[in-house]
Design a protein around this motif. Structure first.
Motif, mmCIF file in Angstrom:
data_model
loop_
_atom_site.group_PDB
_atom_site.id
_atom_site.type_symbol
_atom_site.label_atom_id
_atom_site.label_comp_id
_atom_site.label_asym_id
_atom_site.label_seq_id
_atom_site.Cartn_x
_atom_site.Cartn_y
_atom_site.Cartn_z
ATOM 1 N N ARG A 107 4.079 14.620 2.603
ATOM 2 C CA ARG A 107 3.165 13.557 2.189
ATOM 3 C C ARG A 107 1.819 13.718 2.866
ATOM 4 O O ARG A 107 1.679 14.458 3.853
ATOM 5 C CB ARG A 107 3.738 12.171 2.506
ATOM 6 C CG ARG A 107 3.893 11.868 3.983
ATOM 7 C CD ARG A 107 4.436 10.465 4.214
ATOM 8 N NE ARG A 107 3.601 9.462 3.582
ATOM 9 C CZ ARG A 107 3.668 8.160 3.868
ATOM 10 N NH1 ARG A 107 4.532 7.727 4.760
ATOM 11 N NH2 ARG A 107 2.875 7.298 3.275
ATOM 12 N N ARG A 125 -0.920 11.345 4.595
ATOM 13 C CA ARG A 125 -1.188 10.004 5.117
ATOM 14 C C ARG A 125 -2.687 9.730 5.069
ATOM 15 O O ARG A 125 -3.496 10.542 5.528
ATOM 16 C CB ARG A 125 -0.696 9.862 6.555
ATOM 17 C CG ARG A 125 0.822 9.855 6.691
ATOM 18 C CD ARG A 125 1.218 9.630 8.147
ATOM 19 N NE ARG A 125 2.660 9.558 8.302
ATOM 20 C CZ ARG A 125 3.373 8.458 8.177
ATOM 21 N NH1 ARG A 125 2.766 7.321 7.878
ATOM 22 N NH2 ARG A 125 4.686 8.473 8.333
ATOM 23 N N ARG A 176 -1.808 6.537 -3.927
ATOM 24 C CA ARG A 176 -0.663 7.176 -3.302
ATOM 25 C C ARG A 176 -0.055 8.212 -4.248
ATOM 26 O O ARG A 176 0.365 9.289 -3.824
ATOM 27 C CB ARG A 176 0.400 6.147 -2.924
ATOM 28 C CG ARG A 176 0.069 5.289 -1.735
ATOM 29 C CD ARG A 176 0.278 5.908 -0.373
ATOM 30 N NE ARG A 176 0.770 7.249 -0.333
ATOM 31 C CZ ARG A 176 0.261 8.187 0.445
ATOM 32 N NH1 ARG A 176 -0.784 7.931 1.211
ATOM 33 N NH2 ARG A 176 0.777 9.396 0.483
ATOM 34 N N CYS A 201 -2.185 11.243 -4.114
ATOM 35 C CA CYS A 201 -1.950 11.924 -2.831
ATOM 36 C C CYS A 201 -0.630 12.690 -2.866
ATOM 37 O O CYS A 201 -0.528 13.799 -2.312
ATOM 38 C CB CYS A 201 -1.942 10.916 -1.685
ATOM 39 S SG CYS A 201 -3.575 10.282 -1.246
ATOM 40 N N ASP A 202 0.381 12.122 -3.511
ATOM 41 C CA ASP A 202 1.671 12.805 -3.619
ATOM 42 C C ASP A 202 1.544 14.077 -4.457
ATOM 43 O O ASP A 202 2.187 15.092 -4.157
ATOM 44 C CB ASP A 202 2.711 11.871 -4.241
ATOM 45 C CG ASP A 202 3.132 10.751 -3.300
ATOM 46 O OD1 ASP A 202 2.881 10.876 -2.082
ATOM 47 O OD2 ASP A 202 3.690 9.745 -3.777
ATOM 48 N N ALA A 239 -2.001 1.733 0.982
ATOM 49 C CA ALA A 239 -0.788 1.357 0.255
ATOM 50 C C ALA A 239 -1.004 1.316 -1.258
ATOM 51 O O ALA A 239 -0.073 1.010 -1.991
ATOM 52 C CB ALA A 239 -0.286 -0.003 0.742
ATOM 53 N N THR A 241 -0.925 1.970 -4.928
ATOM 54 C CA THR A 241 0.052 2.763 -5.684
ATOM 55 C C THR A 241 -0.590 3.935 -6.417
ATOM 56 O O THR A 241 -0.072 5.066 -6.384
ATOM 57 C CB THR A 241 0.792 1.871 -6.693
ATOM 58 O OG1 THR A 241 1.422 0.792 -5.989
ATOM 59 C CG2 THR A 241 1.857 2.674 -7.424
ATOM 60 N N GLU A 249 -2.584 1.896 7.107
ATOM 61 C CA GLU A 249 -2.261 2.961 6.160
ATOM 62 C C GLU A 249 -2.494 2.489 4.724
ATOM 63 O O GLU A 249 -2.171 1.358 4.371
ATOM 64 C CB GLU A 249 -0.822 3.426 6.338
ATOM 65 C CG GLU A 249 -0.514 4.665 5.510
ATOM 66 C CD GLU A 249 0.803 5.326 5.869
ATOM 67 O OE1 GLU A 249 1.195 6.268 5.152
ATOM 68 O OE2 GLU A 249 1.435 4.901 6.856
#
Length: 227
Positions: A56, A58, A42, A45-46, A37, A39, A35
């Motif tokens: 969320r 993935r 992510r 993506c959020d 990771a 930051t 997955e």
């Protein structure tokens, strides 16, 4: 009924082969992915997850070198290690990577994997029928013509999927406050990053030409903003 038997067998065989391919792909992805990771990615993506009103998104990193993004038949989203390393090297921005993820989300949301199974079965049936007919009319060449026709149909359907996934990604990126500029910028880079399609005729390409995809994104955005 006997005349239809080869066509029905072709459809059945295509379905079996598709299922086997899905199983092999899932097994390969399970063994060679982790997955994401990062930051920064992510966080983007959020933002897209909030725009979609889901918890969320993935994303997994698939440990192969080619530059690519993909949506697995089971709905998981992947970017390749080769693509991720281009991002880490600064050749691709975080927002451009987010546009890839948005595009693959489009393939999932629009059901392209399931549609490909139906299309693949239909193409196999058409190819078989064409080979039977053309093989009798043009012995020795008819089967080759049937195979070319199959490739043309497959390429056209794939290009349509890409346009639809692009449109989904554009809408999501706009809604998430990222915008379409990174999406278009990445498309301009893809030829250099992935090696391009060389001299393959446009009507045999599985993806539309870059300028056509960018023009479609601009047209969609202009239409949305005018309503």
């Amino acid at each position: 009924m006997l005349k239809l038997t080869p066509i029905l067998l072709a459809i059945g065989w295509a379905l079996v082969m598709y299922r086997v391919s899905v199983w092999r792909t899932a097994k390969e992805l399970d063994a060679k992915s982790t997955e994401l990771a990062d930051t920064r990615l992510r966080g983007l993506c959020d933002r897209m997850a909030r725009a979609l009103e889901i918890d969320r998104i993935r994303v997994h990193v698939y440990e192969i070198d080619p530059v690519n993004g993909l949506a697995a038949p089971d709905g998981r989203i992947f970017i390749t290690r080769g693509f991720y390393e281009r991002y880490r090297a600064g050749e691709v921005s975080a927002e451009e990577m987010a546009s890839v993820i948005a595009h693959e989300l489009g393939h999932v949301a629009l059901g392209h994997a399931k549609r490909r199974m139906i299309d693949f079965s239909g193409q196999n049936a058409i190819r078989t029928a064409a080979a039977m007919i053309l093989g009798r009319l043009i012995p020795g060449v008819g089967v080759l013509i049937a195979n070319v026709l199959g490739r043309l149909i497959s390429a056209r359907l794939s290009r349509q999927d890409e346009y639809e996934a692009d449109a989904y990604a554009s809408a999501l990126l706009i809604r998430a406050g990222i915008g379409t500029a990174p999406q278009k910028a990445l498309l301009e880079k893809l030829g250099r990053l992935s090696g391009g399609a060389g001299g393959t005729p446009a009507w045999l390409l599985s993806h539309p030409r870059t300028e056509e995809r960018v023009a479609a994104i601009d047209a969609n955005e202009a239409r949305w903003l005018s309503t």
